[in-house]
Write an enzyme that holds these catalytic residues in place. Structure first.
Site, PDB file in Angstrom:
ATOM      1  N   THR A   1       0.848  -1.202   0.000  1.00  0.00           N
ATOM      2  CA  THR A   1       0.000   0.000   0.000  1.00  0.00           C
ATOM      3  C   THR A   1       0.880   1.247   0.000  1.00  0.00           C
ATOM      4  OG1 THR A   1      -1.710  -1.148   1.250  1.00  0.00           O
ATOM      5  CG2 THR A   1      -1.765   1.246   1.345  1.00  0.00           C
TER       6      THR A   1
ATOM      7  N   SER B   1       1.993   5.302  -2.005  1.00  0.00           N
ATOM      8  CA  SER B   1       2.220   5.993  -3.280  1.00  0.00           C
ATOM      9  C   SER B   1       3.260   5.269  -4.139  1.00  0.00           C
ATOM     10  CB  SER B   1       2.650   7.438  -3.027  1.00  0.00           C
ATOM     11  OG  SER B   1       3.790   7.481  -2.197  1.00  0.00           O
ATOM     12  N   THR B   2       4.248   4.631  -3.508  1.00  0.00           N
ATOM     13  CA  THR B   2       5.246   3.888  -4.292  1.00  0.00           C
ATOM     14  C   THR B   2       4.607   2.630  -4.871  1.00  0.00           C
ATOM     15  OG1 THR B   2       6.839   4.678  -2.658  1.00  0.00           O
ATOM     16  CG2 THR B   2       7.645   3.094  -4.275  1.00  0.00           C
TER      17      THR B   2
ATOM     18  N   ALA C   1       8.001   1.448   2.212  1.00  0.00           N
ATOM     19  CA  ALA C   1       8.347   1.577   3.629  1.00  0.00           C
ATOM     20  C   ALA C   1       8.482   3.060   3.958  1.00  0.00           C
ATOM     21  CB  ALA C   1       9.655   0.857   3.931  1.00  0.00           C
ATOM     22  N   ASP C   2       8.297   3.369   5.228  1.00  0.00           N
ATOM     23  CA  ASP C   2       8.554   4.733   5.693  1.00  0.00           C
ATOM     24  C   ASP C   2      10.020   4.901   6.048  1.00  0.00           C
ATOM     25  OD1 ASP C   2       5.794   5.659   5.528  1.00  0.00           O
ATOM     26  OD2 ASP C   2       5.445   4.137   7.056  1.00  0.00           O
TER      27      ASP C   2
ATOM     28  N   GLY D   1       3.488   1.758   7.881  1.00  0.00           N
ATOM     29  CA  GLY D   1       2.181   2.107   8.436  1.00  0.00           C
ATOM     30  C   GLY D   1       1.813   3.563   8.258  1.00  0.00           C
TER      31      GLY D   1
ATOM     32  N   GLY E   1       0.606   4.782   5.814  1.00  0.00           N
ATOM     33  CA  GLY E   1      -0.688   4.773   5.129  1.00  0.00           C
ATOM     34  C   GLY E   1      -1.755   4.019   5.910  1.00  0.00           C
TER      35      GLY E   1
ATOM     36  N   GLU F   1      -0.592  -5.380   5.891  1.00  0.00           N
ATOM     37  CA  GLU F   1       0.737  -5.488   5.252  1.00  0.00           C
ATOM     38  C   GLU F   1       1.560  -6.584   5.933  1.00  0.00           C
ATOM     39  OE1 GLU F   1       1.182  -0.876   3.696  1.00  0.00           O
ATOM     40  OE2 GLU F   1       2.089  -1.428   5.592  1.00  0.00           O
TER      41      GLU F   1
ATOM     42  N   LYS G   1      14.327   7.051   2.225  1.00  0.00           N
ATOM     43  CA  LYS G   1      13.806   6.118   3.243  1.00  0.00           C
ATOM     44  C   LYS G   1      14.905   5.317   3.947  1.00  0.00           C
ATOM     45  CE  LYS G   1       9.516   7.069   1.900  1.00  0.00           C
ATOM     46  NZ  LYS G   1       8.583   6.132   1.392  1.00  0.00           N
TER      47      LYS G   1
HETATM   48  C1  5RP Z   1       1.398   2.079   4.259  1.00  0.00           C
HETATM   49  C2  5RP Z   1       2.860   1.853   4.270  1.00  0.00           C
HETATM   50  C3  5RP Z   1       3.637   2.374   3.110  1.00  0.00           C
HETATM   51  O1  5RP Z   1       4.382   1.333   2.565  1.00  0.00           O
HETATM   52  C4  5RP Z   1       4.550   3.464   3.581  1.00  0.00           C
HETATM   53  O2  5RP Z   1       3.797   4.432   4.287  1.00  0.00           O
HETATM   54  C5  5RP Z   1       5.288   4.124   2.422  1.00  0.00           C
HETATM   55  O3  5RP Z   1       4.383   4.807   1.637  1.00  0.00           O
HETATM   56  P1  5RP Z   1       4.811   5.676   0.384  1.00  0.00           P
HETATM   57  O4  5RP Z   1       5.219   4.726  -0.677  1.00  0.00           O
HETATM   58  O5  5RP Z   1       3.559   6.453   0.033  1.00  0.00           O
HETATM   59  O6  5RP Z   1       5.933   6.594   0.806  1.00  0.00           O
HETATM   60  O7  5RP Z   1       3.420   1.276   5.154  1.00  0.00           O
HETATM   61  O8  5RP Z   1       0.789   1.654   5.436  1.00  0.00           O
END
Ligand code: 5RP
Length: 223
Positions: A28, A30-31, A83-84, A95, A97, A103, A121
């Site tokens: 989940t 944007s990536t 991942a964040d 998390g 998102g 996940e 990241k």
């Molecule tokens: C969602 C997640 C996402 O993988 C994480 O927040 C990274 O998101 P993005 O690709 O938008 O930077 O853990 O729950």
């Protein structure tokens, strides 16, 4: 390249891990949305996906990719997610998102976790990004106090003036100010606290591979 272009780059690069004829685990964010868009270009070569959120399910279905319930699939060969934060061991904070519980479930049923991320990241120590924790709502005050005792600053995540409700009907606490030097021990400890559904440290379900989008192109890290 800007961050959006780096995300598109790694989303496309992740296709090399998709096994023809199989079901792929899909994360989940944007990536991952870039990965889903890339996956749609090869949708006739796969059986479908197991998804980690209602948002990803909607995007997959809109692009004509069949979505299976995780209970219908014994094992997935690969799970692809963002991942964040990710460290040099492949441990992650996830998390942002609010999809961390599903996940972690889909990651646990997958033989390999491929993390896709832009280079912002990659960190030395997890914790600069506020740690998401999904909790049963009646436990949130006590769990926030437990994080304060560890030196964290915890808050319930809000949306439109109310506590955000996850796909699982629960709340998210975000914890600032932690330095997670031992992610395995930290995940084991916090997972025991009554009311914690899922802590956003992915040390047990760590990545085996990270496709990192950099100005020089995609770097492949293996753990
Ligand atoms: C969602 C997640 C996402 O993988 C994480 O927040 C990274 O998101 P993005 O690709 O938008 O930077 O853990 O729950």
């Amino acid at each position: 390249m800007n961050q959006d272009e780096l995300k598109a780059l790694v989303g496309q690069a992740a296709l090399q891990y998709v096994v023809p004829g199989q079901i792929v685990g899909v994360g989940t964010g944007s990536t991952v949305n870039k990965f889903i868009d890339a996956l749609a270009t090869v949708k006739d070569q796969i059986k479908g996906a197991v998804s980690s959120s209602e948002a990803s399910t909607a995007r997959l279905k809109a692009l004509g990719i069949p979505v299976f319930d995780s209970n219908e699939v014994a094992e997935l060969s690969v799970y692809i997610d963002g991942a964040d934060e990710i460290n040099a061991q492949g441990h992650m904070v996830k998390g942002g998102g609010a999809a961390l519980t599903r996940e972690k479930i889909v990651a646990a049923q997958s033989k390999m976790f491929v993390c896709i991320a832009d280079e912002s990241k990659l960190v030395d120590v997890l914790g600069a990004f506020p740690l998401p924790v999904e909790v049963i709502p009646m436990s949130s005050t006590r769990i926030m106090a437990q994080f304060e005792a560890l030196g964290g600053d915890a808050q319930v995540r809000m949306k439109d003036g109310k506590a955000l409700v996850t796909d699982n009907g629960q709340h998210i606490i975000d914890v600032k100010g932690l330095k997670i030097t031992d992610p395995v021990a930290f995940e084991a400890q916090v997972s025991q606290w009554p009311g914690v559904v899922t802590v956003g440290v992915f040390a047990y379900q760590k990545a085996q591979v990270c496709l990192l989008g950099t100005a020089e192109g995609v770097k492949t890290l293996t753990f």
